[in-house]
Design a protein around this motif. Structure first.
Motif, mmCIF file in Angstrom:
data_model
loop_
_atom_site.group_PDB
_atom_site.id
_atom_site.type_symbol
_atom_site.label_atom_id
_atom_site.label_comp_id
_atom_site.label_asym_id
_atom_site.label_seq_id
_atom_site.Cartn_x
_atom_site.Cartn_y
_atom_site.Cartn_z
ATOM 1 N N PHE A 260 0.844 -1.191 0.000
ATOM 2 C CA PHE A 260 0.000 0.000 0.000
ATOM 3 C C PHE A 260 0.880 1.242 0.000
ATOM 4 O O PHE A 260 0.653 2.178 -0.760
ATOM 5 N N TYR A 261 1.852 1.247 0.896
ATOM 6 C CA TYR A 261 2.794 2.359 1.029
ATOM 7 C C TYR A 261 4.156 1.801 1.432
ATOM 8 O O TYR A 261 4.234 0.840 2.187
ATOM 9 N N HIS B 97 4.900 2.649 -5.809
ATOM 10 C CA HIS B 97 3.789 3.477 -6.287
ATOM 11 C C HIS B 97 3.482 4.597 -5.285
ATOM 12 O O HIS B 97 3.303 5.759 -5.669
ATOM 13 N N HIS B 98 3.388 4.250 -3.997
ATOM 14 C CA HIS B 98 3.156 5.229 -2.932
ATOM 15 C C HIS B 98 4.320 5.160 -1.950
ATOM 16 O O HIS B 98 4.582 4.097 -1.375
ATOM 17 N N THR B 99 5.001 6.284 -1.758
ATOM 18 C CA THR B 99 6.091 6.345 -0.787
ATOM 19 C C THR B 99 5.856 7.502 0.169
ATOM 20 O O THR B 99 5.534 8.614 -0.268
ATOM 21 N N ILE B 100 5.989 7.231 1.455
ATOM 22 C CA ILE B 100 5.912 8.281 2.467
ATOM 23 C C ILE B 100 7.302 8.447 3.048
ATOM 24 O O ILE B 100 7.901 7.489 3.544
ATOM 25 N N LEU B 101 7.842 9.648 2.933
ATOM 26 C CA LEU B 101 9.181 9.933 3.427
ATOM 27 C C LEU B 101 9.042 10.723 4.730
ATOM 28 O O LEU B 101 8.675 11.896 4.722
ATOM 29 N N MET B 102 9.288 10.052 5.831
ATOM 30 C CA MET B 102 9.178 10.667 7.151
ATOM 31 C C MET B 102 10.436 11.467 7.467
ATOM 32 O O MET B 102 11.552 10.953 7.378
ATOM 33 N N GLY B 103 10.253 12.719 7.826
ATOM 34 C CA GLY B 103 11.372 13.530 8.265
ATOM 35 C C GLY B 103 11.809 13.149 9.665
ATOM 36 O O GLY B 103 11.191 12.306 10.334
ATOM 37 N N GLU B 104 12.853 13.801 10.140
ATOM 38 C CA GLU B 104 13.379 13.480 11.466
ATOM 39 C C GLU B 104 12.381 13.839 12.554
ATOM 40 O O GLU B 104 12.230 13.139 13.544
ATOM 41 N N ARG B 105 11.670 14.971 12.365
ATOM 42 C CA ARG B 105 10.672 15.399 13.358
ATOM 43 C C ARG B 105 9.298 14.847 12.987
ATOM 44 O O ARG B 105 8.980 14.699 11.816
ATOM 45 N N TYR C 169 4.869 12.905 0.794
ATOM 46 C CA TYR C 169 4.221 11.764 0.134
ATOM 47 C C TYR C 169 4.579 11.840 -1.337
ATOM 48 O O TYR C 169 4.353 12.867 -1.998
ATOM 49 N N LEU C 170 5.156 10.765 -1.870
ATOM 50 C CA LEU C 170 5.572 10.717 -3.266
ATOM 51 C C LEU C 170 4.724 9.690 -4.012
ATOM 52 O O LEU C 170 4.644 8.527 -3.613
ATOM 53 N N HIS C 171 4.102 10.140 -5.089
ATOM 54 C CA HIS C 171 3.249 9.282 -5.913
ATOM 55 C C HIS C 171 3.973 9.016 -7.236
ATOM 56 O O HIS C 171 4.364 9.947 -7.943
ATOM 57 N N ARG C 172 4.157 7.733 -7.535
ATOM 58 C CA ARG C 172 4.776 7.338 -8.801
ATOM 59 C C ARG C 172 3.812 6.409 -9.540
ATOM 60 O O ARG C 172 3.932 5.178 -9.476
ATOM 61 N N PRO C 173 2.826 6.956 -10.256
ATOM 62 C CA PRO C 173 1.832 6.112 -10.919
ATOM 63 C C PRO C 173 2.418 5.228 -12.004
ATOM 64 O O PRO C 173 1.865 4.169 -12.308
ATOM 65 N N THR C 174 3.530 5.646 -12.573
ATOM 66 C CA THR C 174 4.132 4.861 -13.647
ATOM 67 C C THR C 174 4.720 3.547 -13.157
ATOM 68 O O THR C 174 5.086 2.689 -13.973
ATOM 69 N N LYS C 175 4.808 3.362 -11.854
ATOM 70 C CA LYS C 175 5.170 2.040 -11.317
ATOM 71 C C LYS C 175 4.138 1.006 -11.752
ATOM 72 O O LYS C 175 4.471 -0.146 -12.044
#
Length: 531
Positions: free
Chosen positions: A113-114, A349-357, A378-384
């Motif tokens: 999912f993510y 396809h869905h990536t959540i990049l959590m910062g330090e805080r 939140y990074l969306h890559r539909p072409t995946k």
């Protein structure tokens, strides 16, 4: 003809070849729907199949609202929502029109999912499979596995009541709220999402994984009622899906359904005022002076903007200017749409990049209303999943960063490009190496555009914030308390934001809007006037 080409300005389009459902006749009561987001599209369908004549109006040049589509340099970008859950709510709309969703739209599952990437480079692949989730949790905290299983049981319990029983129930009367207080107490609704998650798991990364969901609907995990932990079970029950061709293919399909049941769609039609006659909605006036008479009005426009700017103050006893302005509104978003001339095959396809805080960053966004130098993304890559969203050998992306709404005072005409560059630098340093060298197309959406393009009060991306004091009966009602025959759908009313929530607001209309025979239409559907 591509589906995007079909999403052109339409007016007085009617396909009468179908026999089910029967289009409403010229003497049927007339319903005007303001706004062609998912809530407005669903409302138009539900009212149309019940026998109302429906006119759907939107100030943009295409349907979708926040889910509109951008095409640029051979790339296709979904402007807004990308996470499709509870697909049965879409299937139901197609079924009402005598069709199958699968005839028009191909939904495919997304797994994981993510991918949740932490600032130290570790990641957690989140999906609906128990074995996979246990394996991921054990990477960080084997002692949290049992707690996770108990959390899922609580999430299911909350889902059974919060979504299945109450998600489509109008809270028109305070007694409706009083009836559910025992259940709310039992479900610990007074807790926040993060507080409830922390009751079951201890590792800080696992807590982040299980508590980020409110951000998908405009809420702060540290202040949003724990009712929203139902999302964890909702996703597990129905999965996370992608609509081939992008979310815009769902928008196009819904728009086509309205045509087929005899509805009218007008784009580039900017509603300036909801007309009120003796306390009852009687139509709308467009910005160019045209008046469209109606027997009922449904607003899918931002609820705060609707009350504050589209209804005269003398017609509002409950939702006064002061009360509207004093509601808590969601954060806004900075969204960057971009394409590359290479593919990043290891990006999900869905990536959540959590910062330090985490908590302190959310404090800056929601409470301090300060634009921080750091961020979570939140990074969306539909072409995946769908290479058709970009030219061959290319990747399409959008990345969004939660930011404070316009009460922050940030001048996004000045700040947008430096902020975009900072986001780009972070992505280049983490999961998109050499991004600047491969960038071939770019556009941005800032809180300023949430105000100017979508007329969202204060530039809030998700309208009214989903805190306990602004949920259920305490949220702006689906049936206006101030104006008879005025109804609301969309993120700002019950049950709230997100695709399932917004589609459910339209479902509530089945209960709140009387049947057509309760109306006595006496006016022509449209009348032009000069002002």
């Amino acid at each position: 003809m591509s589906w995007m080409q079909k999403m052109v300005r339409r007016e007085n389009v009617s396909l009468n070849t179908r026999t089910e459902p029967v289009p409403a006749g010229p003497d049927a009561p007339h319903a005007v729907v303001i706004g062609a987001g998912f809530g407005g599209l669903a409302a138009a369908i539900r009212l149309g199949v019940r026998g109302f004549r429906v006119t759907l109006l939107d100030r943009l040049d295409q349907p979708g609202g926040r889910a509109r589509v951008f095409e640029q340099d051979g790339f296709t970008f979904d402007a807004g929502p990308t996470v499709v859950t509870a697909p049965f709510l879409f299937e139901e709309l197609w079924s009402l029109c005598g069709k199958n969703l699968s005839d028009d739209v191909e939904l495919v599952p997304v797994d994981p999912f993510y991918r949740i990437r932490f600032d130290d480079g570790t990641h957690f692949d989140y999906n609906g499979d128990m074995d996979d989730m246990v394996r991921e949790i054990r990477k960080f905290a084997p002692s949290d596995v049992d707690g996770y299983k108990r959390f899922l049981e609580k999430s299911e319990e909350i889902f059974d009541i919060g979504f299945e029983e109450l998600g489509h129930v109008p809270f028109d009367d305070l007694t409706d709220m009083l009836k559910i207080i025992p259940a709310m107490v039992k479900l610990q609704s007074h807790r926040t999402v993060y507080s409830l998650v922390s009751k079951y798991v201890e590792h800080p990364k696992v807590r982040k994984v299980l508590s980020f969901h409110p951000l998908l609907v405009g809420g702060n995990p540290f202040t949003t009622t724990s009712i929203y932990t139902l999302i964890a079970f909702l996703e597990r029950k129905w999965g996370v899906w992608y609509s081939m061709g992008g979310t815009g293919s769902l928008v196009s399909g819904l728009s086509d359904l309205i045509d087929e049941i005899g509805g009218t769609q007008r784009y580039g039609a900017d509603v300036e005022q909801i007309l009120v006659d003796n306390g009852r909605a009687s139509g709308v006036r467009l910005a160019d002076g045209e008046v469209i008479n109606a027997d009922l009005v449904v607003s899918n426009a931002d609820v705060g903007w609707t009350y504050r700017h589209m209804i005269h103050p003398e017609d509002r006893d409950t939702w006064t200017d002061r009360r509207v302005e004093n509601m808590n509104y969601s954060m806004s978003l900075f969204v960057w749409y971009f394409g590359t001339d290479r593919k990043y095959e290891d990006v999900e396809h869905h990536t959540i990049l959590m910062g330090e805080r985490y908590e302190s960053l959310l404090d800056d966004i929601f409470h301090n209303k300060e634009l921080a130098e750091d961020f979570s993304l939140y990074l969306h890559r539909p072409t995946k999943t769908d290479p058709s969203m970009a030219p061959e050998g290319h990747d399409a992306f959008y990345v969004l960063s939660p930011v404070p709404h316009l009460e922050s005072g940030v001048d996004w005409r000045v700040q947008a490009e430096p902020y975009r560059q900072a986001v780009s630098d972070y992505l280049e340093q983490t999961i998109l190496p050499d991004l600047d060298d491969h960038l071939v197309t770019s556009r941005m959406l800032t809180p300023r555009e949430f105000l100017t393009d979508y007329k969202s009060l204060k530039g809030a991306a998700f309208s009214v914030e989903p805190i306990l004091q602004q949920s259920a009966w305490f949220r702006p009602h689906n049936r206006s308390e101030d104006v008879e025959h005025l109804y609301f759908v969309g993120a700002g009313t019950h049950p709230g934001a997100g695709m399932p929530g917004v589609l459910s607001t339209a479902r509530v209309l089945d209960t709140t809007v009387p049947n057509p025979d309760a109306f006595s239409p006496t006016r022509a559907p449209q009348q032009e006037v000069t002002v």
